[in-house]
Design a protein around this motif. Structure first.
Motif, PDB file in Angstrom:
ATOM      1  N   GLY A   1     -14.550  -0.363 -25.980  1.00 49.87           N
ATOM      2  CA  GLY A   1     -13.166  -0.623 -25.603  1.00 49.87           C
ATOM      3  C   GLY A   1     -12.805   0.108 -24.325  1.00 49.87           C
ATOM      4  O   GLY A   1     -13.622   0.811 -23.728  1.00 49.87           O
ATOM      5  N   VAL A   2     -11.556  -0.071 -23.904  1.00 49.18           N
ATOM      6  CA  VAL A   2     -11.112   0.538 -22.662  1.00 49.18           C
ATOM      7  C   VAL A   2     -10.929   2.037 -22.849  1.00 49.18           C
ATOM      8  O   VAL A   2     -10.451   2.489 -23.895  1.00 49.18           O
ATOM      9  N   SER A   3     -11.333   2.815 -21.840  1.00 47.88           N
ATOM     10  CA  SER A   3     -11.109   4.262 -21.858  1.00 47.88           C
ATOM     11  C   SER A   3      -9.668   4.534 -21.420  1.00 47.88           C
ATOM     12  O   SER A   3      -9.341   4.403 -20.245  1.00 47.88           O
ATOM     13  N   ILE A   4      -8.827   4.865 -22.393  1.00 47.90           N
ATOM     14  CA  ILE A   4      -7.412   5.086 -22.084  1.00 47.90           C
ATOM     15  C   ILE A   4      -7.236   6.237 -21.109  1.00 47.90           C
ATOM     16  O   ILE A   4      -6.392   6.189 -20.206  1.00 47.90           O
ATOM     17  N   SER A   5      -8.055   7.278 -21.258  1.00 55.99           N
ATOM     18  CA  SER A   5      -7.912   8.436 -20.368  1.00 55.99           C
ATOM     19  C   SER A   5      -8.240   8.055 -18.928  1.00 55.99           C
ATOM     20  O   SER A   5      -7.532   8.433 -17.995  1.00 55.99           O
ATOM     21  N   LEU A   6      -9.333   7.275 -18.730  1.00 53.07           N
ATOM     22  CA  LEU A   6      -9.699   6.864 -17.376  1.00 53.07           C
ATOM     23  C   LEU A   6      -8.679   5.886 -16.819  1.00 53.07           C
ATOM     24  O   LEU A   6      -8.281   5.991 -15.651  1.00 53.07           O
ATOM     25  N   LEU A   7      -8.236   4.941 -17.641  1.00 58.04           N
ATOM     26  CA  LEU A   7      -7.230   3.966 -17.200  1.00 58.04           C
ATOM     27  C   LEU A   7      -5.957   4.678 -16.763  1.00 58.04           C
ATOM     28  O   LEU A   7      -5.394   4.386 -15.703  1.00 58.04           O
ATOM     29  N   ALA A   8      -5.513   5.643 -17.574  1.00 56.91           N
ATOM     30  CA  ALA A   8      -4.293   6.385 -17.243  1.00 56.91           C
ATOM     31  C   ALA A   8      -4.479   7.219 -15.983  1.00 56.91           C
ATOM     32  O   ALA A   8      -3.578   7.297 -15.136  1.00 56.91           O
ATOM     33  N   ALA A   9      -5.656   7.847 -15.847  1.00 56.30           N
ATOM     34  CA  ALA A   9      -5.908   8.669 -14.656  1.00 56.30           C
ATOM     35  C   ALA A   9      -5.888   7.812 -13.394  1.00 56.30           C
ATOM     36  O   ALA A   9      -5.336   8.212 -12.370  1.00 56.30           O
ATOM     37  N   ILE A  10      -6.506   6.618 -13.466  1.00 52.15           N
ATOM     38  CA  ILE A  10      -6.506   5.723 -12.311  1.00 52.15           C
ATOM     39  C   ILE A  10      -5.083   5.311 -11.963  1.00 52.15           C
ATOM     40  O   ILE A  10      -4.657   5.376 -10.809  1.00 52.15           O
ATOM     41  N   PHE A  11      -4.319   4.898 -12.989  1.00 55.03           N
ATOM     42  CA  PHE A  11      -2.959   4.414 -12.756  1.00 55.03           C
ATOM     43  C   PHE A  11      -2.058   5.532 -12.225  1.00 55.03           C
ATOM     44  O   PHE A  11      -1.350   5.362 -11.231  1.00 55.03           O
ATOM     45  N   VAL A  12      -2.116   6.696 -12.889  1.00 54.33           N
ATOM     46  CA  VAL A  12      -1.243   7.818 -12.525  1.00 54.33           C
ATOM     47  C   VAL A  12      -1.549   8.335 -11.120  1.00 54.33           C
ATOM     48  O   VAL A  12      -0.647   8.724 -10.378  1.00 54.33           O
ATOM     49  N   SER A  13      -2.826   8.323 -10.729  1.00 55.28           N
ATOM     50  CA  SER A  13      -3.181   8.839  -9.399  1.00 55.28           C
ATOM     51  C   SER A  13      -2.989   7.800  -8.305  1.00 55.28           C
ATOM     52  O   SER A  13      -2.656   8.138  -7.171  1.00 55.28           O
ATOM     53  N   ASN A  14      -3.187   6.509  -8.631  1.00 54.02           N
ATOM     54  CA  ASN A  14      -2.998   5.454  -7.634  1.00 54.02           C
ATOM     55  C   ASN A  14      -1.555   5.373  -7.150  1.00 54.02           C
ATOM     56  O   ASN A  14      -1.288   5.120  -5.969  1.00 54.02           O
ATOM     57  N   LEU A  15      -0.623   5.550  -8.077  1.00 52.29           N
ATOM     58  CA  LEU A  15       0.794   5.362  -7.754  1.00 52.29           C
ATOM     59  C   LEU A  15       1.259   6.297  -6.633  1.00 52.29           C
ATOM     60  O   LEU A  15       1.772   5.827  -5.608  1.00 52.29           O
ATOM     61  N   PRO A  16       1.088   7.612  -6.769  1.00 48.42           N
ATOM     62  CA  PRO A  16       1.516   8.489  -5.669  1.00 48.42           C
ATOM     63  C   PRO A  16       0.698   8.317  -4.396  1.00 48.42           C
ATOM     64  O   PRO A  16       1.230   8.479  -3.296  1.00 48.42           O
ATOM     65  N   GLU A  17      -0.600   7.993  -4.538  1.00 47.90           N
ATOM     66  CA  GLU A  17      -1.409   7.726  -3.350  1.00 47.90           C
ATOM     67  C   GLU A  17      -0.804   6.578  -2.555  1.00 47.90           C
ATOM     68  O   GLU A  17      -0.663   6.649  -1.331  1.00 47.90           O
ATOM     69  N   ALA A  18      -0.463   5.497  -3.260  1.00 54.31           N
ATOM     70  CA  ALA A  18       0.079   4.313  -2.594  1.00 54.31           C
ATOM     71  C   ALA A  18       1.472   4.572  -2.025  1.00 54.31           C
ATOM     72  O   ALA A  18       1.793   4.132  -0.920  1.00 54.31           O
ATOM     73  N   ILE A  19       2.306   5.311  -2.771  1.00 51.15           N
ATOM     74  CA  ILE A  19       3.648   5.627  -2.277  1.00 51.15           C
ATOM     75  C   ILE A  19       3.551   6.485  -1.015  1.00 51.15           C
ATOM     76  O   ILE A  19       4.202   6.207  -0.001  1.00 51.15           O
ATOM     77  N   GLY A  20       2.725   7.530  -1.088  1.00 51.11           N
ATOM     78  CA  GLY A  20       2.592   8.424   0.060  1.00 51.11           C
ATOM     79  C   GLY A  20       2.022   7.727   1.278  1.00 51.11           C
ATOM     80  O   GLY A  20       2.524   7.877   2.396  1.00 51.11           O
ATOM     81  N   ALA A  21       0.967   6.939   1.074  1.00 47.27           N
ATOM     82  CA  ALA A  21       0.341   6.236   2.196  1.00 47.27           C
ATOM     83  C   ALA A  21       1.295   5.211   2.796  1.00 47.27           C
ATOM     84  O   ALA A  21       1.399   5.089   4.023  1.00 47.27           O
ATOM     85  N   SER A  22       2.008   4.475   1.942  1.00 51.39           N
ATOM     86  CA  SER A  22       2.939   3.446   2.429  1.00 51.39           C
ATOM     87  C   SER A  22       4.077   4.074   3.222  1.00 51.39           C
ATOM     88  O   SER A  22       4.492   3.540   4.260  1.00 51.39           O
ATOM     89  N   THR A  23       4.580   5.199   2.736  1.00 51.25           N
ATOM     90  CA  THR A  23       5.647   5.895   3.455  1.00 51.25           C
ATOM     91  C   THR A  23       5.177   6.334   4.828  1.00 51.25           C
ATOM     92  O   THR A  23       5.866   6.147   5.839  1.00 51.25           O
ATOM     93  N   GLU A  24       3.977   6.934   4.873  1.00 46.96           N
ATOM     94  CA  GLU A  24       3.419   7.396   6.153  1.00 46.96           C
ATOM     95  C   GLU A  24       3.202   6.223   7.109  1.00 46.96           C
ATOM     96  O   GLU A  24       3.534   6.303   8.301  1.00 46.96           O
ATOM     97  N   LEU A  25       2.644   5.127   6.608  1.00 48.25           N
ATOM     98  CA  LEU A  25       2.360   3.976   7.464  1.00 48.25           C
ATOM     99  C   LEU A  25       3.647   3.313   7.947  1.00 48.25           C
ATOM    100  O   LEU A  25       3.729   2.851   9.097  1.00 48.25           O
ATOM    101  N   HIS A  26       4.664   3.284   7.074  1.00 47.33           N
ATOM    102  CA  HIS A  26       5.945   2.699   7.475  1.00 47.33           C
ATOM    103  C   HIS A  26       6.609   3.545   8.561  1.00 47.33           C
ATOM    104  O   HIS A  26       7.197   3.022   9.513  1.00 47.33           O
TER     105      HIS A  26
END
Length: 227
Positions: free
Chosen positions: A117-142
């Motif tokens: 089955g899906v690894s909830i810990s890995l799925l959560a880590a990917i989701f939780v870390s992707n969000l601020p990465e994308a927000i920060g990068a998008s803000t900088e690029l904008h």
């Protein structure tokens, strides 16, 4: 295969969500820095428990070490190339999201193929870390005068590549040795560590100030708890 496609899309969706949030309005520097710091803590947890530790269990220390070196050198080299074309931390964060997202989500697909089955810990880590990465990068690029449409197309493309990586991981799981799987984990960890030290943590500290360290620990604690 269908489950890999669905869960890969769920994990990668945070990149698009973060991109939308990043271009939706002008966020205060302190808030962006705090979000980046939280994401950095979550990524440190992912490196420690979901990538390095699991990699060693699957194939031992040598394949993980080789993967670490390959991931670190790949990120370092590509980051220098991107830096000359798109100066600023935003491009580095976006590159980091791509280079660690591909092997991370391949690991997710391999885990699904194992029948556990899906690894909830890995799925959560990917989701939780992707969000601020994308927000920060998008803000900088904008702030660097990149258009909203260009930024969102970029995140859409990165998300699609990450979903494909999940499906690919699922497809090759049966033919992959433990050493190969460990090397994939190491590659993701190496790219993440260089990106964290070179871009994400310095940018978080510069924007958030003295609270950055505390928020980083909070991000680590949340992701570690989910692990």
């Amino acid at each position: 295969m269908g489950s890999a496609l669905v869960w890969g899309a769920v994990a990668a969706a945070s990149l698009v969500i973060g991109g939308l949030l990043g271009v939706a309005r002008a966020w205060p520097d302190k808030l962006v820095g705090a979000v980046l710091a939280f994401g950095a803590g979550a990524l440190i947890s992912a490196v420690s428990f979901d990538l390095f530790e699991e990699g060693v269990q699957q194939g031992g220390g040598v394949p993980v070490a080789i993967g670490l070196a390959a991931g670190a050198l790949t990120y370092f080299t590509l980051d220098r190339i991107v830096e000359h074309k798109v100066p600023g931390a935003g491009a580095a964060l976006a590159l980091g999201a791509l280079l660690d997202g591909i092997p991370e989500q391949a690991v997710l697909g391999i885990g699904l193929a194992s029948g556990n089955g899906v690894s909830i810990s890995l799925l959560a880590a990917i989701f939780v870390s992707n969000l601020p990465e994308a927000i920060g990068a998008s803000t900088e690029l904008h702030e660097a005068k990149r258009s909203r449409a260009t930024i969102l197309r970029m995140w859409g493309a990165v998300a699609v590549v990450c979903v494909i990586a999940t499906v690919a991981g699922y497809a090759i799981a049966d033919a992959s040795s433990g050493d190969f799987k460990a090397g994939i984990n190491g590659f993701a960890a190496g790219a993440l560590l260089v990106m964290l030290v070179d871009s994400m943590i310095p940018d978080a500290t510069r924007k958030a100030g003295r609270i950055a360290g505390l928020v980083t620990v909070l991000g680590f604690a949340v992701a570690a708890g989910l692990s």
